[in-house]
Design an enzyme around this catalytic site. Sequence first.
Site, PDB file in Angstrom:
ATOM      1  N   GLU A   1       6.542  62.219 -28.051  1.00  0.00           N
ATOM      2  CA  GLU A   1       7.151  62.481 -26.740  1.00  0.00           C
ATOM      3  C   GLU A   1       7.138  61.196 -25.938  1.00  0.00           C
ATOM      4  O   GLU A   1       6.166  60.428 -25.976  1.00  0.00           O
ATOM      5  CB  GLU A   1       6.382  63.577 -26.002  1.00  0.00           C
ATOM      6  CG  GLU A   1       7.073  64.046 -24.742  1.00  0.00           C
ATOM      7  CD  GLU A   1       6.408  65.291 -24.159  1.00  0.00           C
ATOM      8  OE1 GLU A   1       6.988  65.883 -23.235  1.00  0.00           O
ATOM      9  OE2 GLU A   1       5.319  65.666 -24.653  1.00  0.00           O
ATOM     10  N   GLY A   2       8.242  60.910 -25.268  1.00  0.00           N
ATOM     11  CA  GLY A   2       8.340  59.705 -24.465  1.00  0.00           C
ATOM     12  C   GLY A   2       9.155  59.938 -23.220  1.00  0.00           C
ATOM     13  O   GLY A   2       9.535  61.075 -22.897  1.00  0.00           O
TER      14      GLY A   2
ATOM     15  N   GLY B   1      12.737  61.331 -24.175  1.00  0.00           N
ATOM     16  CA  GLY B   1      12.913  62.589 -24.879  1.00  0.00           C
ATOM     17  C   GLY B   1      11.751  62.894 -25.803  1.00  0.00           C
ATOM     18  O   GLY B   1      10.728  62.190 -25.803  1.00  0.00           O
TER      19      GLY B   1
ATOM     20  N   LYS C   1      15.235  63.904 -32.637  1.00  0.00           N
ATOM     21  CA  LYS C   1      14.913  63.467 -31.272  1.00  0.00           C
ATOM     22  C   LYS C   1      15.922  64.080 -30.305  1.00  0.00           C
ATOM     23  O   LYS C   1      17.131  63.907 -30.470  1.00  0.00           O
ATOM     24  CB  LYS C   1      14.948  61.944 -31.165  1.00  0.00           C
ATOM     25  CG  LYS C   1      14.620  61.448 -29.748  1.00  0.00           C
ATOM     26  CD  LYS C   1      14.448  59.952 -29.690  1.00  0.00           C
ATOM     27  CE  LYS C   1      15.775  59.240 -29.753  1.00  0.00           C
ATOM     28  NZ  LYS C   1      15.627  57.777 -29.538  1.00  0.00           N
TER      29      LYS C   1
ATOM     30  N   ASP D   1      13.156  47.378 -26.069  1.00  0.00           N
ATOM     31  CA  ASP D   1      12.041  48.317 -25.862  1.00  0.00           C
ATOM     32  C   ASP D   1      11.121  48.299 -27.089  1.00  0.00           C
ATOM     33  O   ASP D   1      10.669  49.338 -27.558  1.00  0.00           O
ATOM     34  CB  ASP D   1      12.568  49.729 -25.608  1.00  0.00           C
ATOM     35  CG  ASP D   1      11.463  50.680 -25.108  1.00  0.00           C
ATOM     36  OD1 ASP D   1      10.440  50.173 -24.599  1.00  0.00           O
ATOM     37  OD2 ASP D   1      11.627  51.901 -25.245  1.00  0.00           O
TER      38      ASP D   1
END
Length: 506
Positions: A153-154, A157, A172, A267
Amino acid sequence: MLRELESVRKQAYEEKCSREKAERELLEAFQKARDSENLYLREVKQRNETEEKLTTTMEEVERLTERTDELCAKLQEERKKRLALEKRTAHSDRIVKDLMLQRDKAVREIQALHAKKGESSATAEGKMHITELSCSEIKEATNNFDHSLKIGEGVYGSVYKGFLRHTNVAIKKLNPESTQSQSQFNQEVEILSRVRHPNLVTLIGACKEDQAFVYEYMPNGSLDDRLACKDNSKPLSWQLRTRIISDVCSALIFLHSNKPHSIVHSDLKASNIILDRNNVAKLSGLGVCRMFNDEFRNTTTLYRHTHPKGSFAYIDPEYVMTGDLTPQSDVYSFGVVLLRLLTGRPGFGLLKDVQRATEKGCLEALLDSSAGDWPAMQAEQLARVGLRCCEIRRKNRPDLKTEVWTVLEPMLKSATNMLCSLSFKSVSEDLGGVPSYFICPILQDVMREPLIAADGFTYEAEAIREWIDSGHHTSPMTNLELLHRDLLPNHALRSAIQEWLQTNAN
């Protein structure tokens, strides 16, 4: 009268002595005869025993000779079968190679036609070059996004483990509340539908309506989880960490040098590096990537203004201050990942700790002991590379392709060889050995890249190339002259080895 008597007495005495002497000689003769007879009997007995042993030995030799003849005949038959198989395999490999060349030629022709017609990307046209999936398929694969199937989980999403079309997958689902979810969806589809690399996660399909992606399932989870030994997983060895560093570097070089648009991940962090069954690292989280036209390449100007994204410990300081994104921003994040793999520590404050330890010559105390005994010189080289990547000013950071990779490449070869040996040892101990044709005749180790030489035998690529490059003109197996130096990849055997290792690893 007395004289006669004396004479008779003397004569009688002499006769007595003579008789006693004769008796002694007779006794001695009898004794010698008995000894000779006993000696003869012993010799006869020994000769009989020797003859029996000789007879037994001759029979055993005869049996062994017959058995040897049988084994030689079988060996000859097996050699004939193997040579026939090698010839068929070589023929098949040549056919496959020809087909691959034809396929590549066709792909190039198609790409040239597309370029000529000025076709835009699939996303710009509103179409996807990947499998389009329905909402019902996505929900069925995840049991309607069951919380027990959530594996990550981030901010952008959640990730679920799913079972789609008889295959384990990772799904995802972007956060629908995010204002940028649609742009992230389009961006990730565009990137992953156009680029392929062994160290980029494979996108299997997508559902536009649900804003969900379907990826290949990576059993070993994220690098972040593995460094924390989540679920009591085994610590990563220094050899594996070296390979993971090289994997990430290779993927970034590929993205940065992509044509016609350079790609910046923007990222990069440990949670966006995921590991497959064999702990091969692959980059994920490409929804916030940025693509730059060639006109911006090889310039000293900054490429694009955007809002900083990612975890703070990994973010390029110049990116934070200016919002200007360049490939050097990924280099900074890569440096933090490298130092984390080296030390096993979190990212915050890590740069200063490593810099201080390197300057004081006490880097060893900072290394992650759970990885095993890092080679001192290699650890120091990696630490210095990581520190250079994390320079505050971008212009002082090294180029990944021309500087960093030249340091990592020899480390990768050494670590890979050691991993092969450890893997073979583990498999041999656990399973009692491997099929003999999986083993390189030179290295006596399981082959990773089997090549067929002119003698018809298959060898590990590095071993046979070193054999030929060192000046040998004969076969390592037959000692006969090699007709040529060409080496053909044995794709069928490589696939069989990989399948066998993966099957038995389970």
